[in-house]
Scaffold this motif. Structure first.
Motif, PDB file in Angstrom:
ATOM      1  N   GLY A   1      12.912   1.692  15.323  1.00 41.21           N
ATOM      2  CA  GLY A   1      14.216   0.305  15.149  1.00 41.21           C
ATOM      3  C   GLY A   1      15.197  -0.155  16.447  1.00 41.21           C
ATOM      4  N   VAL A   2      15.588   0.986  17.433  1.00 39.56           N
ATOM      5  CA  VAL A   2      16.322   0.657  18.285  1.00 39.56           C
ATOM      6  C   VAL A   2      15.923  -0.055  19.433  1.00 39.56           C
ATOM      7  CG1 VAL A   2      14.875   2.612  20.209  1.00 39.56           C
ATOM      8  CG2 VAL A   2      17.198   1.293  20.482  1.00 39.56           C
ATOM      9  N   THR A   3      14.064  -0.613  19.020  1.00 40.17           N
ATOM     10  CA  THR A   3      13.679  -1.750  20.164  1.00 40.17           C
ATOM     11  C   THR A   3      14.357  -2.924  19.254  1.00 40.17           C
ATOM     12  OG1 THR A   3      11.760  -0.592  20.657  1.00 40.17           O
ATOM     13  CG2 THR A   3      11.667  -3.209  20.579  1.00 40.17           C
ATOM     14  N   ILE A   4      13.976  -3.318  17.828  1.00 35.48           N
ATOM     15  CA  ILE A   4      14.088  -4.121  16.852  1.00 35.48           C
ATOM     16  C   ILE A   4      15.779  -4.103  16.603  1.00 35.48           C
ATOM     17  CG2 ILE A   4      14.280  -4.294  14.255  1.00 35.48           C
ATOM     18  CD1 ILE A   4      12.215  -3.287  14.335  1.00 35.48           C
ATOM     19  N   LEU A   5      16.993  -3.276  17.062  1.00 36.40           N
ATOM     20  CA  LEU A   5      17.532  -3.960  17.083  1.00 36.40           C
ATOM     21  C   LEU A   5      18.296  -4.545  18.391  1.00 36.40           C
ATOM     22  CD1 LEU A   5      19.595  -0.525  15.410  1.00 36.40           C
ATOM     23  CD2 LEU A   5      19.398  -2.905  14.737  1.00 36.40           C
ATOM     24  N   LYS A   6      17.597  -4.197  19.705  1.00 37.80           N
ATOM     25  CA  LYS A   6      18.164  -4.503  20.667  1.00 37.80           C
ATOM     26  C   LYS A   6      17.898  -6.256  20.886  1.00 37.80           C
ATOM     27  CE  LYS A   6      17.726  -0.487  23.437  1.00 37.80           C
ATOM     28  NZ  LYS A   6      17.228   0.132  24.325  1.00 37.80           N
ATOM     29  N   GLN A   7      16.614  -6.180  20.315  1.00 34.99           N
ATOM     30  CA  GLN A   7      16.401  -8.168  20.437  1.00 34.99           C
ATOM     31  C   GLN A   7      17.271  -8.864  19.097  1.00 34.99           C
ATOM     32  OE1 GLN A   7      11.808  -8.024  18.559  1.00 34.99           O
ATOM     33  NE2 GLN A   7      11.668 -10.105  18.484  1.00 34.99           N
ATOM     34  N   HIS A   8      17.425  -7.774  18.003  1.00 32.77           N
ATOM     35  CA  HIS A   8      17.964  -8.724  17.230  1.00 32.77           C
ATOM     36  C   HIS A   8      19.839  -9.258  18.056  1.00 32.77           C
ATOM     37  CE1 HIS A   8      20.253  -9.833  13.455  1.00 32.77           C
ATOM     38  NE2 HIS A   8      21.026  -8.731  14.072  1.00 32.77           N
ATOM     39  N   GLU A   9      20.667  -7.674  18.277  1.00 33.47           N
ATOM     40  CA  GLU A   9      21.318  -8.072  19.727  1.00 33.47           C
ATOM     41  C   GLU A   9      21.596  -9.796  20.412  1.00 33.47           C
ATOM     42  OE1 GLU A   9      24.470  -7.215  19.428  1.00 33.47           O
ATOM     43  OE2 GLU A   9      23.636  -5.997  17.268  1.00 33.47           O
ATOM     44  N   ILE A  10      19.558  -9.342  21.098  1.00 34.29           N
ATOM     45  CA  ILE A  10      19.811 -10.734  22.200  1.00 34.29           C
ATOM     46  C   ILE A  10      19.761 -12.216  21.043  1.00 34.29           C
ATOM     47  CG2 ILE A  10      18.123 -11.659  23.967  1.00 34.29           C
ATOM     48  CD1 ILE A  10      16.934  -8.212  24.311  1.00 34.29           C
ATOM     49  N   GLU A  11      18.939 -12.275  20.305  1.00 33.55           N
ATOM     50  CA  GLU A  11      18.692 -13.370  19.620  1.00 33.55           C
ATOM     51  C   GLU A  11      20.541 -13.677  18.730  1.00 33.55           C
ATOM     52  OE1 GLU A  11      15.919 -12.324  16.476  1.00 33.55           O
ATOM     53  OE2 GLU A  11      14.231 -12.790  17.451  1.00 33.55           O
ATOM     54  N   ARG A  12      21.292 -12.520  18.485  1.00 32.87           N
ATOM     55  CA  ARG A  12      22.159 -13.431  17.738  1.00 32.87           C
ATOM     56  C   ARG A  12      23.513 -12.912  18.718  1.00 32.87           C
ATOM     57  NH1 ARG A  12      25.371  -8.332  15.119  1.00 32.87           N
ATOM     58  NH2 ARG A  12      27.600  -9.542  15.273  1.00 32.87           N
ATOM     59  N   SER A  13      23.591 -12.705  20.433  1.00 33.80           N
ATOM     60  CA  SER A  13      23.717 -13.743  21.399  1.00 33.80           C
ATOM     61  C   SER A  13      23.893 -14.523  21.754  1.00 33.80           C
ATOM     62  CB  SER A  13      24.286 -12.256  22.372  1.00 33.80           C
ATOM     63  OG  SER A  13      22.381 -12.172  23.028  1.00 33.80           O
ATOM     64  N   ALA A  14      22.381 -15.030  21.777  1.00 36.67           N
ATOM     65  CA  ALA A  14      21.512 -16.291  21.819  1.00 36.67           C
ATOM     66  C   ALA A  14      22.014 -17.068  21.177  1.00 36.67           C
ATOM     67  CB  ALA A  14      20.229 -16.325  21.935  1.00 36.67           C
ATOM     68  N   ALA A  15      22.431 -17.209  19.663  1.00 41.06           N
ATOM     69  CA  ALA A  15      22.419 -17.673  19.502  1.00 41.06           C
ATOM     70  C   ALA A  15      24.400 -18.678  18.590  1.00 41.06           C
ATOM     71  CB  ALA A  15      22.431 -17.409  17.567  1.00 41.06           C
ATOM     72  N   SER A  16      24.639 -17.670  19.550  1.00 36.32           N
ATOM     73  CA  SER A  16      26.108 -17.971  19.382  1.00 36.32           C
ATOM     74  C   SER A  16      26.369 -18.979  20.697  1.00 36.32           C
ATOM     75  CB  SER A  16      27.449 -16.130  19.416  1.00 36.32           C
ATOM     76  OG  SER A  16      26.515 -15.597  20.518  1.00 36.32           O
TER      77      SER A  16
END
Length: 381
Positions: A362-377
């Protein structure tokens, strides 16, 4: 003549024995089982006050379980509390143990009730304890989830073939000491590894992923393989007992590090909750308390009585936590709590093509989600 008298005496003895058996027939009420039922039951180790307190504590705990913000925690903590109370009804434990532990168990029940009330009131530390228990990061469910990963003979593998070798060698004479030393020297390098393949794969994956060390420390990747030196500090072959003790200690450490995977359905739901795809349903409103005899007192008299008591006493009750409003249990708070649990939870699937386990943390999925979210913002700006 002598023979006739002997026969007559024998006939008299047979008649007397038959009369005795007829008069002393077996009655079903003479059974020791029925006699034990007819006797008075043994005194209970619990006093009436303790029984009432335990009953009230159980009802209060079950009531608090219905207000937990996590749907899975409501069912699991309820069953956990019922099984814990049923253990100490006097059926499975001796009376001596019940007497020794009754005060401790009542104290533990009071503490559990306070923890549940704090979790429902929005205290994050208490809420995280409930979630860790529910999702098997700590406590009884962690052992249940770890059990399928352990081979059937893994509990005996701490001694391994060393104990069986020692048992086989008990009948040997002292003239075969050299052969025994040679076999022990070979076992220092060829001992049986108690860890199963799936458990090794999980521990190595956990060492690489490095989930948050909130409840368990991550294992050292170099310590997953058991390494026992050939010689001891005296330059002699490592004794069999020493090998068994080192293996047992290492095995216990590895089991302490492991974070077992959840069932796939629960893992997917926890993932959706931690990523915000399943919204928080909100705090369950508390039901109105039952009316008591004090509620039937007119307001003026009750107010005057409370004022009189407050004047005579310096005691002031602590303020109640506002759990009904749910101001502290917001969707953001719950999503953050679920994410902490999800970061320490893996998902394991067997890949038949590669012949290895695919482990997703889960920690890998959460880190990937944060990266995608920051890139989208950043792209939107």
């Amino acid at each position: 003549m002598i023979q006739r008298r002997a026969l007559a005496n024998g006939a008299q003895l047979v008649r007397a024995s038959t009369k005795a058996t007829q008069t002393t027939r077996f009655s079903p009420f003479d059974s020791p089982f029925l006699q034990s039922i007819s006797q008075e039951p043994p005194p209970s180790p619990w006093t009436t006050q303790q029984v009432d307190e335990a009953r009230h504590l159980l009802r209060a705990i079950l009531r608090e379980c219905t207000y937990l913000p996590d749907p899975l925690a409501r069912d699991y903590i309820r069953l956990y509390a019922l099984s814990s109370f049923r253990k100490y009804q006097g059926k499975e434990k001796p009376t001596r143990i019940l007497v020794e532990r009754r005060d401790e168990k009542i104290k533990q029940a009071r503490k559990s009730l306070l923890q549940l009330r704090g979790a429902n009131a929005g205290e994050e530390s208490q809420l995280m304890k409930v979630l860790f228990l529910t999702y098997g990061r700590t406590g009884r469910r962690k052992k249940e989830l770890t059990a399928p990963l352990i081979t059937p003979n893994a509990t005996q593998a701490a001694d391994g073939q060393n104990n069986s070798q020692e048992t086989a060698e008990t009948g040997e004479t002292a003239a075969r000491d050299e052969e025994r030393l040679a076999s022990s020297k070979a076992k220092n390098h060829g001992h049986a590894d108690p860890l199963s393949d799936v458990l090794k794969a999980l521990l190595r994956s956990q060492a690489r992923a490095q989930p948050p060390e909130i409840v368990r420390k991550n294992p050292n990747p170099h310590a997953v393989a058991l390494k026992i030196p050939e010689m001891n500090s005296w330059g002699r072959p490592m004794p069999l007992k020493r090998v068994a003790n080192m293996t047992r200690k290492w095995y216990a450490q590895m089991l302490g590090h492991v974070l077992p995977p959840l069932p796939e359905e629960e893992w997917e739901v926890l993932k959706a909750r931690s990523l915000g795809k399943i919204s928080f349903e909100g705090v369950i409103p508390r039901r109105a308390r039952a009316r008591t005899t004090a509620d039937s007192v007119p307001p003026r008299k009750s107010t005057a009585l409370l004022q009189a008591l407050s004047i005579k006493s310096d005691y002031r009750p602590p303020p109640l936590l506002d759990a009904a409003s749910g101001s502290r249990l917001t969707p953001r708070t719950m999503r953050r709590c679920w994410a902490k649990v999800f970061a320490q939870t893996p998902n394991m699937t067997w890949n038949s093509e590669t012949g290895h386990w695919d482990i997703e943390w889960g920690v890998t999925i959460l880190k990937q989600h944060e990266i995608e979210r920051s890139a989208a913002s950043q792209g939107s700006t």
